[in-house]
Every structure is written in structure tokens, then in C-alpha cells.
Design an enzyme around this catalytic site. Structure first.
Site, PDB file in Angstrom:
ATOM      1  N   SER A  75       0.839  -1.206   0.000  1.00 44.64           N
ATOM      2  CA  SER A  75       0.000   0.000   0.000  1.00 44.64           C
ATOM      3  C   SER A  75       0.879   1.264   0.000  1.00 44.64           C
ATOM      4  O   SER A  75       0.503   2.288  -0.582  1.00 44.64           O
ATOM      5  CB  SER A  75      -0.973   0.010   1.179  1.00 44.64           C
TER       6      SER A  75
ATOM      7  N   ARG B 111      23.357 -14.647   2.418  1.00 45.14           N
ATOM      8  CA  ARG B 111      22.807 -13.299   2.459  1.00 45.14           C
ATOM      9  C   ARG B 111      23.617 -12.323   1.600  1.00 45.14           C
ATOM     10  O   ARG B 111      23.054 -11.469   0.911  1.00 45.14           O
ATOM     11  CB  ARG B 111      22.799 -12.858   3.928  1.00 45.14           C
TER      12      ARG B 111
ATOM     13  N   HIS C 227       8.759   2.922   9.067  1.00 43.69           N
ATOM     14  CA  HIS C 227       8.539   1.972  10.158  1.00 43.69           C
ATOM     15  C   HIS C 227       7.269   2.383  10.924  1.00 43.69           C
ATOM     16  O   HIS C 227       7.089   3.570  11.216  1.00 43.69           O
ATOM     17  CB  HIS C 227       9.753   1.951  11.085  1.00 43.69           C
TER      18      HIS C 227
ATOM     19  N   ASP D 165      20.838   2.910   8.139  1.00 42.80           N
ATOM     20  CA  ASP D 165      22.256   2.651   8.416  1.00 42.80           C
ATOM     21  C   ASP D 165      22.393   1.178   8.805  1.00 42.80           C
ATOM     22  O   ASP D 165      21.466   0.396   8.603  1.00 42.80           O
ATOM     23  CB  ASP D 165      22.803   3.621   9.482  1.00 42.80           C
ATOM     24  N   GLU D 166      23.541   0.819   9.393  1.00 45.22           N
ATOM     25  CA  GLU D 166      23.787  -0.606   9.658  1.00 45.22           C
ATOM     26  C   GLU D 166      22.914  -1.172  10.776  1.00 45.22           C
ATOM     27  O   GLU D 166      22.795  -2.385  10.927  1.00 45.22           O
ATOM     28  CB  GLU D 166      25.271  -0.838  10.012  1.00 45.22           C
ATOM     29  N   GLY D 167      22.318  -0.314  11.584  1.00 46.34           N
ATOM     30  CA  GLY D 167      21.528  -0.810  12.711  1.00 46.34           C
ATOM     31  C   GLY D 167      20.118  -1.201  12.312  1.00 46.34           C
ATOM     32  O   GLY D 167      19.718  -1.071  11.153  1.00 46.34           O
TER      33      GLY D 167
ATOM     34  N   ASP E 232      16.650  -0.184  12.268  1.00 45.59           N
ATOM     35  CA  ASP E 232      15.770   0.989  12.373  1.00 45.59           C
ATOM     36  C   ASP E 232      16.410   2.124  13.198  1.00 45.59           C
ATOM     37  O   ASP E 232      15.724   2.795  13.974  1.00 45.59           O
ATOM     38  CB  ASP E 232      14.410   0.590  12.978  1.00 45.59           C
TER      39      ASP E 232
HETATM   40  C1  GAR Z   1       4.059  -0.602   6.685  1.00 44.23           C
HETATM   41  O1  GAR Z   1       3.179  -0.282   7.734  1.00 44.23           O
HETATM   42  C2  GAR Z   1       5.489  -0.354   7.106  1.00 44.23           C
HETATM   43  O2  GAR Z   1       5.609   0.674   8.037  1.00 44.23           O
HETATM   44  C3  GAR Z   1       5.841  -1.677   7.726  1.00 44.23           C
HETATM   45  O3  GAR Z   1       5.242  -2.638   6.916  1.00 44.23           O
HETATM   46  C4  GAR Z   1       4.035  -2.109   6.408  1.00 44.23           C
HETATM   47  C5  GAR Z   1       3.958  -2.429   4.933  1.00 44.23           C
HETATM   48  O4  GAR Z   1       2.688  -2.141   4.421  1.00 44.23           O
HETATM   49  N1  GAR Z   1       7.262  -1.860   7.760  1.00 44.23           N
HETATM   50  C6  GAR Z   1       7.891  -2.512   8.731  1.00 44.23           C
HETATM   51  O5  GAR Z   1       7.308  -3.041   9.653  1.00 44.23           O
HETATM   52  C7  GAR Z   1       9.396  -2.556   8.596  1.00 44.23           C
HETATM   53  N2  GAR Z   1       9.991  -3.130   9.749  1.00 44.23           N
HETATM   54  P1  GAR Z   1       2.449  -2.078   2.857  1.00 44.23           P
HETATM   55  O6  GAR Z   1       3.033  -3.357   2.262  1.00 44.23           O
HETATM   56  O7  GAR Z   1       0.958  -2.046   2.711  1.00 44.23           O
HETATM   57  O8  GAR Z   1       3.116  -0.855   2.340  1.00 44.23           O
END
Ligand code: GAR
Length: 201
Positions: free
Chosen positions: A12, A64, A108, A140-142, A144
Site C-alpha cells: 500500500s 545473504r 517503520h 544505516d547498519e543498525g 531501524d
Molecule cells: C508498513 O506499515 C510499514 O511501516 C511496515 O510494513 C508495512 C507495509 O505495508 N514496515 C515494517 O514493519 C518494517 N519493519 P504495505 O506493504 O501495505 O506498504
């Protein structure tokens, strides 16, 4: 500016970005959408809009790093200048971060640094917070941890479920993410240490 969107699921946010490009609110081109999930709806959304959609199966690679090298090759071939992670549920490897430093964005579904990683919405609900929201940040490397570009809060109600809170957060995400991307494209973001400043002057 050439953009790539990486997505693992419903897409979305990808749709909001596609719509913003169509309306001229993002002055960029989505060159490719890449997914690690074969039947991710995000890939269908891309194809429907005439955008190249690429599934890269981690199982086809020895590990990976090799998998991330394959992604980097696709990005470099399309001369991608900004990588947009939109519900991409894997960590981007240092290989890609080094090649595209400062040019990878993520969204996020929490107010970072609270509730990073997987299931951010469930983590917030389980914790009992009264306010949550979403964060657009550089990668970055972390996990979030990169500089925060934009953040917006939403209320959390007593009777919220993961689904109801997710819907509320999604509405904000779909507005915030295109705005952050356009700020980047316009060169209105500057980074000092772990802080990101907006120069809208
Ligand atoms: C979103 O809410 C995004 O913030 C989250 O996944 C969802 C994807 O929705 N991302 C994370 O959790 C990353 N760790 P979408 O596929 O409908 O865009």
C-alpha cells in the site's frame, strides 16, 4: 531521479508512492520494484502500472551476501539513485548500505526509537502506549536506527487491535512517505551526525 522500491507484501505504501509520482508530487521515476516474496501483491501493483517488477529468491543464492549482491546488481544496472524500503521485511546488508550510503529510506510503523524491528504495531499495543505513529528514516547498519526524516503520531485507543491501529498508521504513512521522498529529491534534507534537518527555505 531514479527510484527503486523494495517491498515484501501488500504494497500500500508502494501504491501511495506510485500515485504521488503520477500526480507529480514526487519528481522521480520508479525504475524497478524488487521483492523477496514471489507472490507479493506489491509486484502485481508494479506490473499493473507498467513498472518493472523483479522477484529475487534468496533460496537461489549461497547466502545473504550473495543475495544482496544480486539486488545491488539490479539497482546499479537501472542507475537507481534512491532506494525506498516499503514493507521490505529483511535487513539490507552492509554491501548495499555502503554502495548507497545516505540513499536508502525506510518507513517503520512506530515512533522510533520505540518498537524497532518486526511487529512494531503489536509491540506498541502490548506495551500499552497511548500514542504511536510512524517514522521515515535513512537506513544505516543498525535495526531501524538511521537519522529520522519525518515522524507523525497517531492516538492509540483502549479497544484498538493490531488491525485498527495499523489502518490508522497506514493512512499517515501514505501521506508522509511521498513527502519524505520528494524532500530528498529536491535536495532539501541535510544530515549532521545522526540528525536530519529539513531546509525548506
Ligand atoms: C508498513 O506499515 C510499514 O511501516 C511496515 O510494513 C508495512 C507495509 O505495508 N514496515 C515494517 O514493519 C518494517 N519493519 P504495505 O506493504 O501495505 O506498504
Amino acid at each position: 531521479m531514479n527510484l527503486a522500491v523494495l517491498a515484501s507484501g501488500y504494497g500500500s505504501n508502494l501504491q501511495a508512492i506510485i500515485d504521488a509520482v503520477d500526480k507529480g508530487e514526487i519528481e522521480g521515476h520508479i525504475k524497478v520494484v524488487i521483492s523477496d516474496v514471489k507472490d507479493a501483491y506489491a509486484l502485481q501493483r508494479a506490473r499493473r502500472h507498467g513498472i518493472e517488477a523483479v522477484f529475487i529468491d534468496i533460496k537461489d543464492y549461497s547466502g545473504r551476501e550473495a543475495y544482496n549482491e544480486a539486488i545491488a546488481a539490479v539497482l546499479e544496472k537501472r542507475k537507481v539513485e534512491l532506494i525506498v524500503l516499503a514493507g521490505y521485511m529483511r535487513l539490507v546488508s552492509p554491501l548495499i548500505i555502503n554502495k548507497f550510503r545516505g540513499r536508502i529510506m525506510n518507513i517503520h510503523p512506530s515512533l522510533l526509537p520505540s518498537f524497532p524491528g518486526l511487529e512494531g504495531i503489536k509491540q506498541a499495543l502490548d506495551y500499552g502506549v497511548k500514542v504511536s505513529g510512524c517514522t521515515v528514516h535513512l537506513v544505516d547498519e543498525g535495526l531501524d536506527t538511521g537519522p529520522i526524516i519525518l515522524q507523525e503520531s497517531v492516538p492509540v485507543y483502549d479497544d484498538d487491535t493490531v488491525e485498527s491501529l495499523q489502518n490508522r498508521i497506514h493512512k499517515v504513512e501514505h501521506r508522509l512517505y511521498p513527502r519524505a521522498i520528494q524532500l530528498f529529491i529536491q535536495g532539501k534534507l541535510s544530515i549532521e551526525g545522526r540528525k536530519c534537518f529539513r531546509n525548506e527555505g
